[in-house]
Write a protein that holds these residues in place. Sequence first.
Motif, PDB file in Angstrom:
ATOM      1  N   ASP A 181      -9.539   3.833  11.456  1.00  0.00           N
ATOM      2  CA  ASP A 181      -9.071   3.574  12.815  1.00  0.00           C
ATOM      3  C   ASP A 181      -9.867   2.424  13.430  1.00  0.00           C
ATOM      4  N   ASN A 182     -11.186   2.455  13.285  1.00  0.00           N
ATOM      5  CA  ASN A 182     -12.023   1.374  13.814  1.00  0.00           C
ATOM      6  C   ASN A 182     -11.789   0.063  13.081  1.00  0.00           C
ATOM      7  N   ALA A 183     -11.309   0.135  11.839  1.00  0.00           N
ATOM      8  CA  ALA A 183     -11.029  -1.073  11.060  1.00  0.00           C
ATOM      9  C   ALA A 183      -9.633  -1.628  11.338  1.00  0.00           C
ATOM     10  N   GLY A 184      -8.886  -0.987  12.238  1.00  0.00           N
ATOM     11  CA  GLY A 184      -7.568  -1.498  12.614  1.00  0.00           C
ATOM     12  C   GLY A 184      -6.393  -0.813  11.934  1.00  0.00           C
ATOM     13  N   TYR A 185      -6.660   0.242  11.188  1.00  0.00           N
ATOM     14  CA  TYR A 185      -5.591   0.987  10.515  1.00  0.00           C
ATOM     15  C   TYR A 185      -5.454   2.343  11.194  1.00  0.00           C
ATOM     16  N   GLN A 186      -4.626   2.373  12.249  1.00  0.00           N
ATOM     17  CA  GLN A 186      -4.525   3.556  13.097  1.00  0.00           C
ATOM     18  C   GLN A 186      -3.810   4.725  12.436  1.00  0.00           C
ATOM     19  N   LEU A 187      -3.024   4.451  11.415  1.00  0.00           N
ATOM     20  CA  LEU A 187      -2.256   5.525  10.783  1.00  0.00           C
ATOM     21  C   LEU A 187      -2.934   5.984   9.496  1.00  0.00           C
ATOM     22  N   HIS A 188      -3.370   7.215   9.507  1.00  0.00           N
ATOM     23  CA  HIS A 188      -3.996   7.862   8.350  1.00  0.00           C
ATOM     24  C   HIS A 188      -3.103   9.062   8.049  1.00  0.00           C
ATOM     25  N   VAL A 189      -2.419   9.021   6.919  1.00  0.00           N
ATOM     26  CA  VAL A 189      -1.358   9.986   6.632  1.00  0.00           C
ATOM     27  C   VAL A 189      -1.567  10.637   5.273  1.00  0.00           C
ATOM     28  N   GLN A 190      -1.286  11.932   5.214  1.00  0.00           N
ATOM     29  CA  GLN A 190      -1.260  12.633   3.929  1.00  0.00           C
ATOM     30  C   GLN A 190       0.201  12.877   3.570  1.00  0.00           C
ATOM     31  N   ILE A 191       0.579  12.405   2.397  1.00  0.00           N
ATOM     32  CA  ILE A 191       1.955  12.562   1.913  1.00  0.00           C
ATOM     33  C   ILE A 191       1.947  13.592   0.799  1.00  0.00           C
ATOM     34  N   THR A 192       2.734  14.622   0.967  1.00  0.00           N
ATOM     35  CA  THR A 192       2.831  15.684  -0.034  1.00  0.00           C
ATOM     36  C   THR A 192       4.030  15.379  -0.927  1.00  0.00           C
ATOM     37  N   CYS A 193       3.787  15.362  -2.238  1.00  0.00           N
ATOM     38  CA  CYS A 193       4.817  14.979  -3.196  1.00  0.00           C
ATOM     39  C   CYS A 193       4.961  16.015  -4.306  1.00  0.00           C
ATOM     40  N   THR A 194       6.064  15.864  -5.026  1.00  0.00           N
ATOM     41  CA  THR A 194       6.286  16.617  -6.245  1.00  0.00           C
ATOM     42  C   THR A 194       6.435  15.632  -7.395  1.00  0.00           C
ATOM     43  N   VAL A 239       1.171  16.939  -5.804  1.00  0.00           N
ATOM     44  CA  VAL A 239       0.468  15.663  -5.665  1.00  0.00           C
ATOM     45  C   VAL A 239       0.296  15.381  -4.169  1.00  0.00           C
ATOM     46  N   LEU A 240      -0.954  15.173  -3.756  1.00  0.00           N
ATOM     47  CA  LEU A 240      -1.248  14.808  -2.372  1.00  0.00           C
ATOM     48  C   LEU A 240      -1.737  13.367  -2.366  1.00  0.00           C
ATOM     49  N   VAL A 241      -1.062  12.530  -1.590  1.00  0.00           N
ATOM     50  CA  VAL A 241      -1.395  11.112  -1.531  1.00  0.00           C
ATOM     51  C   VAL A 241      -1.892  10.805  -0.119  1.00  0.00           C
ATOM     52  N   THR A 242      -3.089  10.234  -0.037  1.00  0.00           N
ATOM     53  CA  THR A 242      -3.650   9.856   1.253  1.00  0.00           C
ATOM     54  C   THR A 242      -3.492   8.354   1.411  1.00  0.00           C
ATOM     55  N   VAL A 243      -2.926   7.954   2.570  1.00  0.00           N
ATOM     56  CA  VAL A 243      -2.644   6.538   2.804  1.00  0.00           C
ATOM     57  C   VAL A 243      -3.126   6.132   4.187  1.00  0.00           C
ATOM     58  N   VAL A 244      -3.355   4.831   4.351  1.00  0.00           N
ATOM     59  CA  VAL A 244      -3.646   4.266   5.662  1.00  0.00           C
ATOM     60  C   VAL A 244      -2.732   3.074   5.884  1.00  0.00           C
ATOM     61  N   GLY A 245      -2.400   2.847   7.143  1.00  0.00           N
ATOM     62  CA  GLY A 245      -1.543   1.720   7.480  1.00  0.00           C
ATOM     63  C   GLY A 245      -1.710   1.321   8.929  1.00  0.00           C
ATOM     64  N   GLU A 246      -1.229   0.134   9.235  1.00  0.00           N
ATOM     65  CA  GLU A 246      -1.305  -0.374  10.607  1.00  0.00           C
ATOM     66  C   GLU A 246      -0.152   0.118  11.459  1.00  0.00           C
ATOM     67  N   ASP A 247       1.014   0.305  10.826  1.00  0.00           N
ATOM     68  CA  ASP A 247       2.195   0.656  11.615  1.00  0.00           C
ATOM     69  C   ASP A 247       3.217   1.390  10.745  1.00  0.00           C
ATOM     70  N   GLY A 248       4.328   1.740  11.355  1.00  0.00           N
ATOM     71  CA  GLY A 248       5.387   2.466  10.658  1.00  0.00           C
ATOM     72  C   GLY A 248       5.963   1.699   9.486  1.00  0.00           C
ATOM     73  N   ASP A 249       6.005   0.370   9.592  1.00  0.00           N
ATOM     74  CA  ASP A 249       6.518  -0.429   8.480  1.00  0.00           C
ATOM     75  C   ASP A 249       5.641  -0.262   7.238  1.00  0.00           C
ATOM     76  N   ASP A 250       4.324  -0.198   7.435  1.00  0.00           N
ATOM     77  CA  ASP A 250       3.415   0.045   6.304  1.00  0.00           C
ATOM     78  C   ASP A 250       3.747   1.384   5.646  1.00  0.00           C
ATOM     79  N   LEU A 251       3.919   2.413   6.466  1.00  0.00           N
ATOM     80  CA  LEU A 251       4.194   3.748   5.918  1.00  0.00           C
ATOM     81  C   LEU A 251       5.527   3.790   5.182  1.00  0.00           C
TER      82      LEU A 251
END
Length: 159
Positions: free
Chosen positions: A63-76, A108-120
Amino acid sequence: MTLDGLDELDRRILRNLQRDARHVSSRNIAESISASPSTVRKRIQRLEEQGIIDGYHADVNYDNAGYQLHVQITCTAPIPERETMSDEAMSVPGVIGVRELATGERNVLVTVVGEDGDDLTRIATDLSDIGLTILDEELVRSERNRPFSGFGDIDEDLG
């Protein structure tokens, strides 16, 4: 090597490193555990060679580095392809971690970071292209970690 294969000196070295590997030197550890700096360096090298110490990592505040979105994606992933797909997921820009779970549909749990919805959206598309089925996406508010207590009281030694 299991925890049973580690002696007390190994455990105390690991305890000090996992508390703060960046700011602790072999000399600091040696002084706190009554060993020589060369003994500590040799032990650390052996622990690295045996794969017990797997690396040293920065704890980044995204968040401090400019990536406000920290998301966990649950997959199969199909069980026979789970490991390969997990490895491929690690190459997707924005993915910072992948955990394979041993059982269940949500394996499978995938942790991602992004700046905005387009990144996600791009990340989710890339994961789908690998063959992962996305079941859920959850925004991570905060995360807390602590060193493993099996090496002893984390407040011992360097204090």
